[in-house]
Design a protein around this motif. Structure first.
Motif, PDB file in Angstrom:
ATOM      1  N   TYR A   7       1.572   5.711  -2.353  1.00  0.00           N
ATOM      2  CA  TYR A   7       2.277   7.249  -2.020  1.00  0.00           C
ATOM      3  C   TYR A   7       3.695   7.146  -2.544  1.00  0.00           C
ATOM      4  O   TYR A   7       4.507   7.838  -2.268  1.00  0.00           O
ATOM      5  N   VAL A  33      -0.706   8.802   7.587  1.00  0.00           N
ATOM      6  CA  VAL A  33       0.419   8.350   7.588  1.00  0.00           C
ATOM      7  C   VAL A  33       1.514   9.605   7.264  1.00  0.00           C
ATOM      8  O   VAL A  33       1.230  10.324   6.315  1.00  0.00           O
ATOM      9  N   SER A  45      -0.521  12.409   5.188  1.00  0.00           N
ATOM     10  CA  SER A  45      -1.329  11.982   4.026  1.00  0.00           C
ATOM     11  C   SER A  45      -2.424  10.939   4.879  1.00  0.00           C
ATOM     12  O   SER A  45      -2.147  10.156   5.383  1.00  0.00           O
ATOM     13  N   LEU A  90      -3.979  -1.563   7.512  1.00  0.00           N
ATOM     14  CA  LEU A  90      -2.945  -0.846   8.034  1.00  0.00           C
ATOM     15  C   LEU A  90      -3.121  -0.983   9.580  1.00  0.00           C
ATOM     16  O   LEU A  90      -2.214  -1.164  10.300  1.00  0.00           O
ATOM     17  N   MET A 100       0.676  -1.320   0.043  1.00  0.00           N
ATOM     18  CA  MET A 100      -0.196   0.193   0.105  1.00  0.00           C
ATOM     19  C   MET A 100       0.880   1.038   0.124  1.00  0.00           C
ATOM     20  O   MET A 100       0.615   2.194  -0.710  1.00  0.00           O
ATOM     21  N   LEU A 101       1.685   1.393   0.867  1.00  0.00           N
ATOM     22  CA  LEU A 101       2.781   2.478   0.811  1.00  0.00           C
ATOM     23  C   LEU A 101       3.596   2.785  -0.365  1.00  0.00           C
ATOM     24  O   LEU A 101       3.796   3.661  -0.672  1.00  0.00           O
ATOM     25  N   VAL A 113       2.297   6.555  11.878  1.00  0.00           N
ATOM     26  CA  VAL A 113       0.844   6.153  11.618  1.00  0.00           C
ATOM     27  C   VAL A 113       0.001   6.906  12.630  1.00  0.00           C
ATOM     28  O   VAL A 113       0.316   6.580  13.929  1.00  0.00           O
ATOM     29  N   VAL A 148      -4.939   7.994   4.768  1.00  0.00           N
ATOM     30  CA  VAL A 148      -5.109   6.531   4.414  1.00  0.00           C
ATOM     31  C   VAL A 148      -6.448   6.182   3.890  1.00  0.00           C
ATOM     32  O   VAL A 148      -7.275   6.121   4.857  1.00  0.00           O
ATOM     33  N   ALA A 202      -6.918   1.469   5.357  1.00  0.00           N
ATOM     34  CA  ALA A 202      -6.713   2.421   6.701  1.00  0.00           C
ATOM     35  C   ALA A 202      -6.956   1.046   7.589  1.00  0.00           C
ATOM     36  O   ALA A 202      -6.351   0.898   8.649  1.00  0.00           O
TER      37      ALA A 202
END
Length: 146
Positions: free
Chosen positions: A6, A30, A37, A47, A1-2, A21, A39, A44
Motif C-alpha cells: 500500500y 485496512v 482497501s 494481519l 505488508m503495509l 483494520v 487486504v 489478511a
C-alpha cells in the motif's frame, strides 16, 4: 505488508490504530484512505494473527493499547526508529519496496483513484505515474460507445 502493498511510509504505519483494520465476515480491510482497501490473502490472515498477538501489550502499563504497533510507553505507538530497525533486521527493503509498489499501482489504475484510496494527494500520484511512464492521464473518462 503495509509498506510494500500500500506504499505507506513508516510515519503513517506507526500511527495506525487497531480500528484502522476492519474484519467483516471473510473480508479484511485496512482504512488508509476512502474507501478502505482490501487486504489480500494470505496477508489478511497474517494481519489478523498479528493483531491478536501484538508486542508490548502483555505489560501492566500497556494491556489495552489501541495502536497496531504499540510502543513500550503507555499510550504511545512504537517509535519510527524501532519499527525501521525491526523491518531492516527482517530484510524488508522499505524505501525501494515503497517506490516499486506505488509505481506498480499507478501503472494499473488512474493516479487520482490510487491517491484517494491510499490517502495521498493527487499531484503526488500523478507525478509518480508520469515518472513511471503511465498513460492514464491520456484516458478520456465517460461513455465511448458512440
Amino acid at each position: 505488508m503495509l509498506v510494500l502493498l500500500y506504499w505507506q511510509p513508516l510515519t503513517r504505519i506507526s500511527q495506525l490504530s487497531t480500528g484502522h483494520v476492519q474484519h467483516d465476515d471473510d473480508e479484511v480491510l485496512v482504512r488508509l484512505g476512502d474507501p478502505p482497501s482490501p487486504v489480500p490473502a494470505p496477508f489478511a490472515g497474517i494481519l489478523l494473527d498479528y493483531l491478536g498477538q501484538r508486542l508490548n501489550t502483555m505489560t501492566a502499563t500497556n494491556p489495552d493499547a489501541r495502536w497496531t504497533f504499540p510502543g513500550r510507553r503507555t499510550g504511545q505507538p512504537m517509535t519510527l526508529e524501532t519499527l525501521e530497525l525491526r523491518l531492516r533486521h527482517l530484510g524488508f527493503p522499505t524505501l525501494p519496496g515503497r517506490t516499486a509498489a506505488i509505481r506498480h499501482l499507478v501503472l494499473r489504475a488512474p493516479a487520482p483513484m490510487v491517491a484517494r484510496t491510499l490517502g495521498y494527494h493527487d499531484d503526488t500520484t500523478a507525478r509518480l505515474a508520469d515518472e513511471a511512464g503511465g498513460t492514464w492521464r491520456h484516458y478520456a473518462p465517460g461513455d465511448h460507445r458512440r
